[in-house]
Design a protein around this motif. Structure first.
Motif, PDB file in Angstrom:
ATOM      1  N   PRO A  17      34.469  32.499  55.685  1.00  0.00           N
ATOM      2  CA  PRO A  17      34.419  33.596  54.720  1.00  0.00           C
ATOM      3  C   PRO A  17      35.858  33.931  54.329  1.00  0.00           C
ATOM      4  O   PRO A  17      36.753  33.845  55.175  1.00  0.00           O
ATOM      5  CB  PRO A  17      33.776  34.737  55.510  1.00  0.00           C
ATOM      6  N   LEU A  18      36.079  34.288  53.078  1.00  0.00           N
ATOM      7  CA  LEU A  18      37.454  34.583  52.650  1.00  0.00           C
ATOM      8  C   LEU A  18      38.068  35.685  53.497  1.00  0.00           C
ATOM      9  O   LEU A  18      39.234  35.642  53.863  1.00  0.00           O
ATOM     10  CB  LEU A  18      37.486  35.003  51.173  1.00  0.00           C
ATOM     11  N   THR A  19      37.223  36.679  53.822  1.00  0.00           N
ATOM     12  CA  THR A  19      37.726  37.846  54.542  1.00  0.00           C
ATOM     13  C   THR A  19      36.681  38.326  55.544  1.00  0.00           C
ATOM     14  O   THR A  19      35.483  38.103  55.359  1.00  0.00           O
ATOM     15  CB  THR A  19      38.093  38.977  53.546  1.00  0.00           C
TER      16      THR A  19
ATOM     17  N   VAL B  69      32.252  45.645  36.175  1.00  0.00           N
ATOM     18  CA  VAL B  69      32.050  45.014  37.481  1.00  0.00           C
ATOM     19  C   VAL B  69      33.146  45.536  38.403  1.00  0.00           C
ATOM     20  O   VAL B  69      34.307  45.628  37.995  1.00  0.00           O
ATOM     21  CB  VAL B  69      32.141  43.475  37.372  1.00  0.00           C
ATOM     22  N   ALA B  70      32.774  45.912  39.629  1.00  0.00           N
ATOM     23  CA  ALA B  70      33.770  46.381  40.597  1.00  0.00           C
ATOM     24  C   ALA B  70      33.598  45.609  41.904  1.00  0.00           C
ATOM     25  O   ALA B  70      32.479  45.242  42.265  1.00  0.00           O
ATOM     26  CB  ALA B  70      33.588  47.882  40.840  1.00  0.00           C
ATOM     27  N   TYR B  71      34.722  45.361  42.564  1.00  0.00           N
ATOM     28  CA  TYR B  71      34.675  44.677  43.862  1.00  0.00           C
ATOM     29  C   TYR B  71      35.023  45.713  44.916  1.00  0.00           C
ATOM     30  O   TYR B  71      36.200  45.869  45.276  1.00  0.00           O
ATOM     31  CB  TYR B  71      35.657  43.500  43.871  1.00  0.00           C
ATOM     32  N   ARG B  72      34.015  46.421  45.388  1.00  0.00           N
ATOM     33  CA  ARG B  72      34.263  47.542  46.292  1.00  0.00           C
ATOM     34  C   ARG B  72      34.856  47.059  47.615  1.00  0.00           C
ATOM     35  O   ARG B  72      34.325  46.127  48.231  1.00  0.00           O
ATOM     36  CB  ARG B  72      32.940  48.276  46.556  1.00  0.00           C
ATOM     37  N   GLY B  73      35.933  47.661  48.017  1.00  0.00           N
ATOM     38  CA  GLY B  73      36.572  47.299  49.288  1.00  0.00           C
ATOM     39  C   GLY B  73      37.669  46.255  49.142  1.00  0.00           C
ATOM     40  O   GLY B  73      38.450  46.028  50.070  1.00  0.00           O
ATOM     41  N   SER B  74      37.734  45.605  47.968  1.00  0.00           N
ATOM     42  CA  SER B  74      38.644  44.451  47.852  1.00  0.00           C
ATOM     43  C   SER B  74      40.110  44.835  48.014  1.00  0.00           C
ATOM     44  O   SER B  74      40.888  44.072  48.591  1.00  0.00           O
ATOM     45  CB  SER B  74      38.432  43.733  46.520  1.00  0.00           C
ATOM     46  N   SER B  75      40.503  46.020  47.520  1.00  0.00           N
ATOM     47  CA  SER B  75      41.938  46.332  47.566  1.00  0.00           C
ATOM     48  C   SER B  75      42.420  46.567  49.001  1.00  0.00           C
ATOM     49  O   SER B  75      43.594  46.387  49.292  1.00  0.00           O
ATOM     50  CB  SER B  75      42.265  47.525  46.665  1.00  0.00           C
ATOM     51  N   GLN B  76      41.493  46.923  49.910  1.00  0.00           N
ATOM     52  CA  GLN B  76      41.887  47.092  51.324  1.00  0.00           C
ATOM     53  C   GLN B  76      41.619  45.827  52.142  1.00  0.00           C
ATOM     54  O   GLN B  76      41.954  45.772  53.315  1.00  0.00           O
ATOM     55  CB  GLN B  76      41.126  48.250  51.995  1.00  0.00           C
ATOM     56  N   ALA B  77      40.956  44.855  51.526  1.00  0.00           N
ATOM     57  CA  ALA B  77      40.567  43.660  52.289  1.00  0.00           C
ATOM     58  C   ALA B  77      41.753  42.711  52.438  1.00  0.00           C
ATOM     59  O   ALA B  77      42.659  42.694  51.613  1.00  0.00           O
ATOM     60  CB  ALA B  77      39.421  42.954  51.567  1.00  0.00           C
ATOM     61  N   ARG B  78      41.712  41.931  53.507  1.00  0.00           N
ATOM     62  CA  ARG B  78      42.742  40.899  53.716  1.00  0.00           C
ATOM     63  C   ARG B  78      42.068  39.569  53.984  1.00  0.00           C
ATOM     64  O   ARG B  78      41.097  39.514  54.738  1.00  0.00           O
ATOM     65  CB  ARG B  78      43.614  41.300  54.915  1.00  0.00           C
ATOM     66  N   PHE B  79      42.591  38.514  53.336  1.00  0.00           N
ATOM     67  CA  PHE B  79      42.039  37.192  53.660  1.00  0.00           C
ATOM     68  C   PHE B  79      42.424  36.864  55.097  1.00  0.00           C
ATOM     69  O   PHE B  79      43.431  37.358  55.610  1.00  0.00           O
ATOM     70  CB  PHE B  79      42.504  36.123  52.668  1.00  0.00           C
TER      71      PHE B  79
ATOM     72  N   PRO C  79      35.561  38.117  43.160  1.00  0.00           N
ATOM     73  CA  PRO C  79      35.770  38.932  44.362  1.00  0.00           C
ATOM     74  C   PRO C  79      36.845  38.355  45.290  1.00  0.00           C
ATOM     75  O   PRO C  79      37.498  39.084  46.019  1.00  0.00           O
ATOM     76  CB  PRO C  79      34.401  38.915  45.056  1.00  0.00           C
ATOM     77  N   MET C  80      37.028  37.034  45.243  1.00  0.00           N
ATOM     78  CA  MET C  80      38.073  36.423  46.086  1.00  0.00           C
ATOM     79  C   MET C  80      39.444  36.737  45.488  1.00  0.00           C
ATOM     80  O   MET C  80      40.389  37.099  46.194  1.00  0.00           O
ATOM     81  CB  MET C  80      37.882  34.904  46.163  1.00  0.00           C
ATOM     82  N   LEU C  81      39.544  36.595  44.147  1.00  0.00           N
ATOM     83  CA  LEU C  81      40.839  36.827  43.486  1.00  0.00           C
ATOM     84  C   LEU C  81      41.229  38.301  43.533  1.00  0.00           C
ATOM     85  O   LEU C  81      42.402  38.648  43.355  1.00  0.00           O
ATOM     86  CB  LEU C  81      40.785  36.336  42.031  1.00  0.00           C
ATOM     87  N   ALA C  82      40.233  39.173  43.788  1.00  0.00           N
ATOM     88  CA  ALA C  82      40.523  40.617  43.862  1.00  0.00           C
ATOM     89  C   ALA C  82      41.153  41.002  45.196  1.00  0.00           C
ATOM     90  O   ALA C  82      41.664  42.112  45.358  1.00  0.00           O
ATOM     91  CB  ALA C  82      39.226  41.404  43.646  1.00  0.00           C
ATOM     92  N   VAL C  83      41.108  40.090  46.172  1.00  0.00           N
ATOM     93  CA  VAL C  83      41.732  40.387  47.471  1.00  0.00           C
ATOM     94  C   VAL C  83      43.250  40.202  47.320  1.00  0.00           C
ATOM     95  O   VAL C  83      43.705  39.131  46.904  1.00  0.00           O
ATOM     96  CB  VAL C  83      41.138  39.474  48.576  1.00  0.00           C
ATOM     97  N   PRO C  84      44.013  41.244  47.615  1.00  0.00           N
ATOM     98  CA  PRO C  84      45.457  41.212  47.333  1.00  0.00           C
ATOM     99  C   PRO C  84      46.152  39.975  47.911  1.00  0.00           C
ATOM    100  O   PRO C  84      45.947  39.628  49.078  1.00  0.00           O
ATOM    101  CB  PRO C  84      45.978  42.493  48.011  1.00  0.00           C
ATOM    102  N   GLY C  85      46.932  39.327  47.062  1.00  0.00           N
ATOM    103  CA  GLY C  85      47.748  38.197  47.510  1.00  0.00           C
ATOM    104  C   GLY C  85      47.058  36.849  47.458  1.00  0.00           C
ATOM    105  O   GLY C  85      47.725  35.819  47.599  1.00  0.00           O
ATOM    106  N   PHE C  86      45.737  36.826  47.254  1.00  0.00           N
ATOM    107  CA  PHE C  86      45.042  35.530  47.325  1.00  0.00           C
ATOM    108  C   PHE C  86      45.401  34.639  46.132  1.00  0.00           C
ATOM    109  O   PHE C  86      45.683  33.457  46.297  1.00  0.00           O
ATOM    110  CB  PHE C  86      43.527  35.719  47.444  1.00  0.00           C
TER     111      PHE C  86
END
Ligand code: FO1
Length: 304
Positions: free
Chosen positions: A128-130, A163-173, A200-207
């Protein structure tokens, strides 16, 4: 050749089968934005379709679930008065029970997935990405709903306002994902929905930055033929987020990191527009109706 495939659901399975049949050293990194709680069970459709596909168990025609599965538990849930719009099969439910129990025991989604894929005798790593919760939410006239409510319960019918990716900005790969991407010889984006599977993967910071700085070439198979996706609702959702619903729109969405895009030969006319973005465009026959075509396209992608 160490190949990393970024995968979503149904559309990605065929390419995973092709890559796996080529015998490359394959790691699948999957979207988690579709994950959903159903009847107290944590269902991960994109991890499962990758796992069932590589285990040779997937229901190929349906594009999700296990071939030959039955739905007696679901029917009984309905008799008890529970919602049945999300059709979990009797055999599929076993995966969900085990995953949910392991998560409750404190294991990460990455560890649970590793145990499950071993139990299913899948040779390829599935990551899983994260391990953090990311949930794709669709803004409809009735407010935000979970992607599965929009897609399965409401049949993708409501108008889409965002479309929103809830949680993505706090998520880490995960570290495993980082190591795999950095050590890859090729990174391949499956023909997945750019908004709900890759988004949703690209919304995870730094990915996205990690993809663009990876030493491996990054190639993608466009999920679009003209303005029609192979499967699902890509065009409707791309329009909703202000993107052109064709392979040029896909190229624009991936332009930060993409080296080559394989598109359907019929769309050859947009090659120039894609190459203006600095992306090599490779027209090919992209229909995958059997293993030999899946293998051929996988090869085209690795050579693109
Ligand atoms: N898709 C459907 O269209 N209808 C269903 O009832 C359904 C059930 C289901 C159960 C388990 C699972 O892993 C996937 C399931 N899917 C179903 C597929 C899923 O909604 C999406 O196709 C993926 O999330 C897209 O990647």
């Amino acid at each position: 050749l160490r190949v990393v495939a970024l995968a979503g659901g149904t559309g990605s399975a065929k390419l995973l089968r092709g890559l796996s049949a080529l015998g490359v050293n394959l790691t699948v990194v999957t979207n988690v934005g579709d994950n959903v709680w159903v009847h107290g069970l944590y269902v991960c459709p994109d991890l499962d379709i990758a796992m069932y596909t590589l285990a040779g168990l997937a229901n190929r025609k349906q594009g999700w679930g296990i071939e030959g599965d039955t739905f007696r538990t679901l029917a009984q849930l309905g008799r008890i008065g529970e919602p049945t719009w999300f059709a979990l099969g009797d055999i599929d439910i076993a995966t969900q029970i085990v995953r949910t129990r392991m998560l409750r025991d404190g294991l990460t989604l990455t560890s649970v997935t590793e145990r499950l894929r071993k139990a299913f005798q899948v040779a390829q790593a599935i990551l899983p990405l994260t391990d953090d919760p990311v949930e794709t939410r669709i803004l409809t006239p009735a407010g935000y709903v979970h992607l599965q409510e929009f897609w399965v319960r409401d049949r993708g019918q409501p108008a889409v306002r965002g479309v929103a990716y809830r949680g993505s900005s706090q998520a880490r790969f995960t570290e495993k994902v980082e190591k795999t991407i950095k050590g890859a010889d090729r990174i391949v984006l499956c023909p997945a929905n750019p908004v709900t599977s890759i988004g949703p993967m690209l919304a995870v910071p730094g990915f996205s930055r990690m993809l663009s700085s990876a030493k491996a070439k990054v190639t993608a198979l466009s999920p679009m033929v003209g303005s029609v996706p192979f499967s699902g609702l890509a065009a409707k959702l791309m329009r909703a987020v202000g993107k052109r619903p064709d392979s040029v729109g896909v190229a624009q969405m991936y332009s930060a990191f993409l080296d080559s895009l394989v598109i359907e030969r019929k769309d050859e006319g947009v090659k120039g527009e894609i190459e203006e973005l600095g992306i090599k465009c490779v027209p090919s026959d992209t229909l995958m109706e059997g293993l030999s075509e899946e293998k051929r396209i996988a090869k085209v992608l690795l050579e693109a």
